[in-house]
Scaffold this active site. Structure first.
Site, mmCIF file in Angstrom:
data_model
loop_
_atom_site.group_PDB
_atom_site.id
_atom_site.type_symbol
_atom_site.label_atom_id
_atom_site.label_comp_id
_atom_site.label_asym_id
_atom_site.label_seq_id
_atom_site.Cartn_x
_atom_site.Cartn_y
_atom_site.Cartn_z
ATOM 1 N N ASN A 81 -3.678 10.846 -1.519
ATOM 2 C CA ASN A 81 -4.538 9.695 -1.230
ATOM 3 C C ASN A 81 -5.975 10.006 -1.639
ATOM 4 O OD1 ASN A 81 -6.469 8.130 0.752
ATOM 5 N ND2 ASN A 81 -4.556 6.987 0.629
ATOM 6 N N SER A 82 -6.644 9.015 -2.203
ATOM 7 C CA SER A 82 -7.984 9.213 -2.767
ATOM 8 C C SER A 82 -9.016 9.630 -1.737
ATOM 9 C CB SER A 82 -8.456 7.916 -3.429
ATOM 10 O OG SER A 82 -7.567 7.546 -4.433
ATOM 11 N N SER A 138 0.815 -1.223 0.000
ATOM 12 C CA SER A 138 0.000 0.000 0.000
ATOM 13 C C SER A 138 0.848 1.272 0.000
ATOM 14 C CB SER A 138 -0.876 -0.014 1.257
ATOM 15 O OG SER A 138 -1.279 1.287 1.606
ATOM 16 N N GLY A 139 0.528 2.191 -0.900
ATOM 17 C CA GLY A 139 1.233 3.470 -0.907
ATOM 18 C C GLY A 139 0.986 4.244 0.378
ATOM 19 N N LEU A 140 -0.258 4.164 0.865
ATOM 20 C CA LEU A 140 -0.591 4.878 2.098
ATOM 21 C C LEU A 140 0.253 4.357 3.264
ATOM 22 C CD1 LEU A 140 -2.317 6.657 3.977
ATOM 23 C CD2 LEU A 140 -3.978 4.787 4.076
ATOM 24 N N ASP A 166 1.141 -1.010 -4.914
ATOM 25 C CA ASP A 166 0.357 0.184 -5.228
ATOM 26 C C ASP A 166 1.363 1.200 -5.786
ATOM 27 O OD1 ASP A 166 -1.026 2.548 -5.173
ATOM 28 O OD2 ASP A 166 -1.318 2.576 -2.997
ATOM 29 N N ASP A 202 0.994 3.972 -7.317
ATOM 30 C CA ASP A 202 0.480 5.335 -7.512
ATOM 31 C C ASP A 202 0.294 5.625 -9.005
ATOM 32 O OD1 ASP A 202 0.415 5.597 -4.809
ATOM 33 O OD2 ASP A 202 2.260 6.757 -4.635
ATOM 34 N N LYS A 235 0.495 12.541 -6.587
ATOM 35 C CA LYS A 235 -0.898 12.293 -6.226
ATOM 36 C C LYS A 235 -1.125 12.498 -4.737
ATOM 37 C CE LYS A 235 -1.022 9.114 -3.925
ATOM 38 N NZ LYS A 235 -1.294 7.884 -3.137
ATOM 39 N N ARG A 246 -5.981 1.270 -12.264
ATOM 40 C CA ARG A 246 -6.953 1.696 -11.242
ATOM 41 C C ARG A 246 -7.726 2.898 -11.756
ATOM 42 N NH1 ARG A 246 -5.109 3.074 -5.105
ATOM 43 N NH2 ARG A 246 -6.361 4.948 -4.752
ATOM 44 N N GLU A 277 -2.670 4.180 -10.967
ATOM 45 C CA GLU A 277 -3.968 4.863 -10.947
ATOM 46 C C GLU A 277 -3.934 6.058 -11.888
ATOM 47 O OE1 GLU A 277 -3.344 5.247 -6.721
ATOM 48 O OE2 GLU A 277 -3.625 7.417 -6.816
ATOM 49 N N ASP A 333 1.047 10.469 2.075
ATOM 50 C CA ASP A 333 0.808 9.644 0.881
ATOM 51 C C ASP A 333 0.704 10.570 -0.333
ATOM 52 O OD1 ASP A 333 0.201 7.511 -0.755
ATOM 53 O OD2 ASP A 333 -1.865 7.291 -0.057
ATOM 54 N N HIS A 335 -12.229 1.955 -7.755
ATOM 55 C CA HIS A 335 -12.161 2.475 -6.385
ATOM 56 C C HIS A 335 -13.369 3.346 -6.087
ATOM 57 C CE1 HIS A 335 -10.271 2.782 -2.671
ATOM 58 N NE2 HIS A 335 -9.385 3.740 -2.878
HETATM 59 C C1 SPV Z 1 -3.370 2.582 -0.643
HETATM 60 O O1 SPV Z 1 -3.497 1.635 0.131
HETATM 61 O O2 SPV Z 1 -2.390 3.312 -0.637
HETATM 62 C C2 SPV Z 1 -4.404 2.849 -1.648
HETATM 63 C C3 SPV Z 1 -5.752 2.435 -1.373
HETATM 64 O O3 SPV Z 1 -4.109 3.439 -2.620
HETATM 65 S S1 SPV Z 1 -6.540 3.800 -0.736
HETATM 66 O O4 SPV Z 1 -5.829 4.305 0.372
HETATM 67 O O5 SPV Z 1 -7.862 3.313 -0.422
HETATM 68 O O6 SPV Z 1 -6.616 4.806 -1.812
HETATM 69 MG MG MG Z 2 -2.322 4.323 -2.593
#
Ligand code: SPV
Ligand code: MG
Length: 551
Positions: free
Chosen positions: A123-124, A47-49, A86, A88, A121, A160, A115, A59, A191
């Site tokens: 975080n979404s 996970s990027g986060l 992930d 990004d 970027k 994504r 994505e 993130d 997502h």
């Molecule tokens: C992550 O886990 O970094 C994601 C998923 O990209 S989310 O945080 O839901 O965007």
């Molecule tokens: Mg991410």
């Protein structure tokens, strides 16, 4: 990785294309990756986060992509299951993405998800609707470049779609998914940040299984997983839960330790240090050390010290006999140091009475809880797994000159006991009297003498004893095997709990095992009463050669 084993990319592809819903768990470093695998997950979400959070940064592409790749390398090393990174936006344009793919493949990462947002970027779940989306054609070019670059045909590139998050609607989401799929994407991650799964389910229905579909139900977590199965979702990603669990646990522990200024309350609620060692694979290293670093295998030692012992009640109120200090050092520490100095470093101590008071580092404690109602044999049984191919078995409170250990380690016999042919006249337990094939004539160095019997009786078969066993023996090779076999057989006896070491030794002799004797004359001591302590201190200081007051 073993070149024969299937690639991790193949394993990830199998998950994506499986006909049932599969699950990936987030991990952000080597240990969390290993925990995910141990829990049973077949794949990991890099996970990027959480990768950024474990570095304490945002993130927002604040970590460089090389930092990410380095971190993934330790996750990959710590596991055998595939990781879907992930990635990004791919950390730049098509060219940066190509280089990323090469580096990921070199580290056996199974695949990457990119994505359709712009670098850098966010975080979404932070201002998702205000983040610009990538140009569709440009994003398709990036996917194509990635597919053309990968050398393993199974490496997975997941596209994504952020259109739902960014508020561009269902049709735009489907249009983009279609374009990315045509460009070569192996799966689509759709997502959503809604707290129900309605738009995801609608997307899945309209997508109609054109290629594997992946979801991240962080916000719509209350949706039953069965709903995802019925919708034909290929992979569900639990995207950040190990990190969030560890944050909650760390905050709780940090607060508790800060407030109490003590570790007492947190110990027992947190993982043990041994659990950390286990997750680090410490056992594998010990095994490897045995294989690679010892041309001559080193003996181990089992030290028996579970009972309180008689005659020293005043000194054993709060500690076992082996912890009585002699010359400033507990008996057990003296023995452990002597053994370590001779390369015997694999030390197992069977403790029972006041085991909590044992303060000797570098020994493995084995607890015999039944110490009050059982004999030495029961203690040995609890450590039988540790009696390897070459093992010293010693009373843990024995005080002995180092050369005796050297001689014991030098003998070639399969089973050998150290017998003092001139034992001290001091009152002591007569339990370990040795009857041998011949007396110690002291004339021959290293004479071959066999033990016939060992007992408390001072006249066995009408003979006088030839000496006294000092509580030190060694078994190796066939002898170690014979001890194991005899011990297992004896353990079936209804009176097994009451047996001592002499019973086991006699049982081995009865089974035809040759037990050799190493004769010594003094130079050891067992402590049975307060007066012995003074002798022991002098003995330890080298001022006395035996327990017997010198003439
Ligand atoms: C992550 O886990 O970094 C994601 C998923 O990209 S989310 O945080 O839901 O965007
Ligand atoms: Mg991410």
């Amino acid at each position: 990785m073993n070149p024969q084993s299937p690639s991790r990319a193949k394993a990830l592809r199998t998950l994506l294309t499986s006909d049932q819903t599969e699950f990936l768990l987030e991990a952000h470093n080597g240990i969390s990756a290993r925990i995910a695998e141990e829990a049973g997950f077949k794949g990991i979400w890099g996970s990027g986060l959480t990768l950024s959070a474990q570095f304490g940064v945002r993130d927002n592409n604040e970590m460089s992509w090389t930092q990410i790749v380095d971190q993934l390398e330790s996750m990959s090393d710590a596991t055998s299951i595939p990781i879907l990174l992930d990635g990004d936006t791919g950390y730049g344009d098509f060219n940066n993405f190509r280089r990323l793919i090469r580096k990921l493949e070199q580290r056996q990462i199974g695949g990457v998800c990119i994505e359709d947002k712009l670098f850098p970027k966010t975080n979404s779940f932070i201002q998702g609707d205000r983040q610009p989306l990538a140009d569709v054609d440009e994003f398709c070019g990036k996917i194509q470049a990635g597919k053309d670059t990968q050398s393993d045909p199974d490496f997975c590139i997941v596209a994504r779609v952020e259109a739902l998050i960014a508020g561009w609607g269902m049709d735009e989401a489907l249009h983009r998914a279609d374009a990315y799929y045509r460009a070569g994407a192996d799966a689509i991650l759709i997502h959503s940040r809604k707290n129900n799964a309605d738009e995801i389910i609608e997307f899945a229905q309209r997508w109609n299984r054109r290629c594997p579909l992946i979801i991240v139900p962080t916000k719509y977590y209350s949706t039953p997983t069965e709903v995802f199965r019925r919708a034909g979702i290929s992979v569900v990603i639990w995207a950040n839960h190990q990190l969030r669990a560890s944050i909650a646990a760390m905050q709780d522990t940090a607060q508790q330790i800060f407030q109490s200024q003590s570790l007492v309350d947190s110990e027992g609620r947190i993982a043990t240090v041994n659990e950390v060692f286990r997750l680090q694979g410490a056992d594998e290293l010990l095994e490897a050390e045995k294989r690679y670093t010892t041309s001559v295998s080193r003996p181990s030692a089992v030290l028996l010290g579970a009972t309180r012992g008689d005659g020293l009640e005043a000194l054993t109120e709060d500690r076992p006999k082996m912890m009585i200090p002699v010359g400033g050092q507990p008996l057990l520490r003296r023995m452990a140091n002597k053994l370590k100095a001779r390369g015997v470093v694999d030390l197992h101590v069977v403790a029972g009475y006041r085991a909590d008071a044992i303060d000797v580092s570098g020994v493995n404690l084995i607890i015999n809880d039944q110490y009050d109602d059982t004999g030495e044999f029961a203690s040995l049984l609890s450590a039988l797994d540790q009696v390897g191919d070459d093992c010293l078995i010693l009373y843990a409170d024995l005080l002995v000159r180092g050369y005796i250990l050297d001689d014991l380690l030098d003998t070639q016999a399969d089973v050998v006991l150290v017998v003092d042919s001139a034992p001290s006249k001091r009152s002591s337990s007569a339990a370990d009297l040795a009857y041998c094939s011949r007396p110690d004539d002291r004339g021959m160095y290293r004479q071959t003498v066999e033990l016939n019997h060992i007992s408390a009786t001072s006249a066995w078969e009408g003979r006088a004893p030839d000496g006294r066993w000092i509580g030190a023996m060694r078994v190796s090779g066939d002898g170690a095997q014979a001890l194991q076999t005899a011990a297992h057989a004896m353990a079936q006896d209804p009176n097994a709990d009451q047996f001592g070491m002499p019973d086991l030794i006699n049982h081995m002799i009865d089974r035809g095992v040759t037990v050799q004797v190493l004769y010594i004359n003094g130079h050891w001591l067992d402590i049975n009463n307060i007066d012995d302590l003074q002798l022991a201190a002098e003995f330890a200081a080298g001022r006395r050669s035996t327990g017997q007051p010198e003439a």
